[in-house]
Design an enzyme around this catalytic site. Structure first.
Site: not given
Ligand code: NOJ
Length: 726
Positions: A268
């Site tokens: 993530d």
């Molecule tokens: C953080 C989020 O938890 C995730 O769901 C997302 O895909 C990413 N950021 C990328 O933007």
């Protein structure tokens, strides 16, 4: 396989720096959305990114959109970098691209996975036309605490429902052929157990039994992989003290060992770097070493692989084989989606121009939205309203709102196409002047004179539509709440409007189950409207006036009170169960409120009435390798055609681990004309009775099971069968 040869050839030819390049994804600074959306950390300027691509130091870009600049980025990768490895272009395309569909939680309320498959297909068509190969969706976390803001992005509290939607969305986004021009590669997320963060507080710790992990939180990932997903995103949380982004048991032993997953895992956003903040790694290099060696292949945005992996290899703290294996997985996915054969796929200016607004998607958005609206309550059949001869006061801060229709996770939606509630309701009326609209209150603060104007309008009207709820920013990442209630200013509005004595239909806007209070809870009718997307107004009007007979059911339980969280229907059975109607003191109970949900998982009304016959089992003694057939007659006893979600629940009476009070195992939505009936047939086998035993292995245990075929998780009479020993 020709791809395998190509991949091995590339790995043999790559410098260590080029290998590490394939393991990094960075915010797309070349395309318009990137800076807006990723304003703070590590933003690079466009020239820097071009140079990065040219020198083979980046494998993927994310959250950019647009064909022209995407093509240019790809051209640099293919023509100017030494080995010509194409970029993978990713983005958070969650519940729609230009056309915005209901939030995933709302769509799950439809109990129609094939509908989710169709909206995902439509989304894929739009996203791939806009220069995107890869979406960071679907989110398949099981969410059992409504305080968590990301409940909105999930399919709710049930495992089986989450699995069905996970698989459907993967099929929808990807289509049948991963190399097709409109196939959007998926990333089921967040691996794993993010939905179980303590107290519903985003990024918090997860402490859970390994069996619960396997029974509840892992199955939707397995379902998504079985449906063809080739990448996963690791989660921010730790699990029993080991951060998911460096969790070898998850990323290697289970994912690759047990499930034989062949794709790659991306972190993530900076979750690999966050091992340092967790106190699980001493510095960035330590974090990179721990993450990569645990099985985390691609680093999203932190840059720690780019910064440290080469030194780690030189120092012998990572082996070249470990690096090669991660590179192999990334290249395998690039090959699988056809990028080596056609690096310019999804980068077609003609398609981008043609498909910026696909009219058929508006119709799909409207149908999906109305199929997501749950009718919780309808005293005296107040709904549906009449299109003529009724004066309607539409009151509330969401009556004319378009800013909150897209929900919490929509970055590319076409704001100009959002249709608000007033527009939808007015268009449906024979005499549009029969509608008066009064905001009455702001979303979080009172409006001067608002309440007086609202009460006056309510007095003049035959019925009030009260549009209340949460703004979109109460949901989503880092948006946990302690009190899952309507904001105080709106609650005050509802209390005042109720004094007018006019019947009230509450229409909620919400990203989670709410604890409804006072005049909102006591309104004659309540509709759960979630965040419904582009076609919110027309869809709500369809339901309010009965052009569509509501058929959605709750994917999350509405509690009596906010303090009951985490509250979910399929909880393990206690030693002192709450038995309604028995005043026993020493039993599971709350002092202030009843134990039963205000509106349980699976609940939802229709404008007609369905009756259920007793489920007929073909045998009360199920042989070990046999199948059990269950037949239930469901009849539409009302005067309108309608759709019913027939739900099958099980309970294992005695087992070597305490089992849930009920678990959904099957459901089917059926359409029945007024007066018609149908026999609904379900089949179960031993596999449906399995859970993870104390040794962490799947087991079904001979003995008695209760079975319900019912319209919700809280009603129906059980029938019993026995699973016989082998
Ligand atoms: C953080 C989020 O938890 C995730 O769901 C997302 O895909 C990413 N950021 C990328 O933007």
């Amino acid at each position: 396989m020709p791809h395998q040869r190509r991949i091995e050839g590339l790995i043999a030819a790559m410098t260590l720096e080029e290998k590490i390049g394939q393991l990094g994804a960075f915010a797309d600074a070349l395309r318009p959305f990137a800076f807006e959306f990723n304003p703070e950390t590590f933003a690079r300027d466009a020239e820097q990114v071009r140079e990065q691509i040219r020198s083979g130091r980046v494998g993927a870009l994310f959250n950019g959109v647009g064909v022209a600049e995407g093509r240019e980025a790809q051209r640099i990768a293919v023509e100017e970098s030494r080995l010509g490895i194409p970029l993978l272009l990713g983005a958070d395309v969650i519940h729609g691209m230009r056309t915005v569909f209901p939030i995933p939680l709302g769509e799950a309320a439809s109990f129609e996975p094939d509908l989710a498959e169709r909206t995902a297909r439509a989304t894929a068509r739009e996203a791939t036309a806009a220069g995107i190969h890869w979406t960071f969706a679907p989110m398949v976390d099981v969410a059992r605490d409504q305080r968590w803001g990301r409940v909105a992005e999930t399919s709710g509290e049930d495992v089986y429902l989450s699995c069905e939607f996970a698989a459907a969305r993967v099929r929808g986004f990807q289509g049948d052929d991963l190399t097709a021009s409109d196939s959007l590669l998926t990333t089921p997320k967040h691996f794993a157990a993010y939905g179980a963060i303590s107290a519903g507080l985003d990024y918090n710790f997860v402490d859970m039994a390994p069996q619960t992990l396997r029974d509840v939180h892992l199955p939707p990932f397995k379902a998504a992989i079985d449906a063809g997903a080739l990448t996963l995103m690791s989660s921010f949380n730790d699990i029993n003290g080991v951060p998911a982004s460096a969790n070898r048991e998850l990323l290697t032993d289970i994912l690759r060992g047990e499930w034989e997953f062949e794709g790659f895992v991306v972190s993530d956003y900076t979750s690999d770097l966050e091992l340092v903040a967790h106190g699980y790694a001493s510095d960035e290099a330590d974090a990179a070493q721990k993450a990569l060696s645990a099985g985390l292949d691609m680093s999203l945005q932190s840059g720690i692989y780019a910064g440290h992996v080469a030194t780690l290899v030189e120092q012998g703290r990572l082996t070249m084989d470990e690096v090669d294996e991660a590179v192999r997985r990334v290249l395998h996915v690039k090959a699988a989606v056809g990028l080596f054969d056609d690096p310019y796929r999804c980068l077609d200016a003609g398609r981008e121009a043609d498909q910026s607004h696909i009219a058929a998607h508006d119709a799909l958005a409207r149908d999906c939205a109305r199929r997501s609206v749950v009718l919780l309550k309808n005293e005296g059949n107040l709904l549906p309203l009449k299109k003529a001869g009724q004066r309607i006061a539409l009151i509330g801060p969401f009556a004319q709102d378009t800013a909150n229709l897209g929900g919490c996770w929509n970055i590319f939606g076409d704001a100009s196409r959002m249709v608000d509630m007033e527009t939808g309701v007015r268009a449906a009326l024979e005499d549009p002047s029969a509608l008066v609209v009064v905001p009455g209150s702001g979303i979080e603060a009172p409006l001067e004179g608002g309440i007086e104007a609202a009460v006056a309008a309510a007095r003049e009207a035959d019925v009030v539509l009260l549009a209340l709820g949460e703004p979109h920013e109460f949901s989503g990442e880092a948006q946990s709440r302690t009190q899952i209630v309507i904001p105080a200013a709106q609650q005050a509005l509802a209390e005042a409007v109720a004094t007018a004595g006019t019947p009230v239909v509450v229409v909620l806007r919400n990203g989670r189950a709410l604890a409804l209070e006072g005049a909102v809870r006591d309104a004659q009718a309540i509709l759960v409207g979630w965040f419904l997307g582009t076609q919110t107004g027309p869809a709500l009007a369809d339901v309010v006036f009965g052009d569509y007979n509501p058929s959605a059911r709750l994917p999350v339980s509405f509690p009596q009170d906010a303090g009951q969280q985490p509250y979910f229907y399929n909880h393990p059975t206690t030693g002192r169960p709450n038995v309604p109607g028995t005043p026993r003191f020493f039993q599971t109970r709350w002092r202030e409120v009843s134990h039963a949900a205000l509106y349980p998982f699976g609940h939802g009304l229709s404008y007609t009435r369905f009756d259920y016959g007793a489920p007929q089992l073909d045998t009360a003694r199920l042989g070990w390798d046999d199948a059990l057939t269950i037949r239930t007659r469901v009849a539409n006893q009302g005067t309108r055609d309608g759709e019913e979600v027939v739900q099958l629940y099980l309970r294992d009476r005695t087992a070597s681990r305490v089992r849930p009070v009920r678990e959904l195992k099957r459901f089917r939505k059926i359409a029945l004309a007024a007066g018609a009936s149908q026999e609904v047939v379900f089949t179960l086998t031993r596999a449906d009775l399995e859970f993870h035993g104390v040794d962490n292995r799947p087991v079904a245990e001979p003995g008695l099971f209760d079975l319900w075929v019912a319209p919700s998780s809280a009603v129906g009479d059980a029938v019993t069968f026995e699973l016989l020993a082998p």
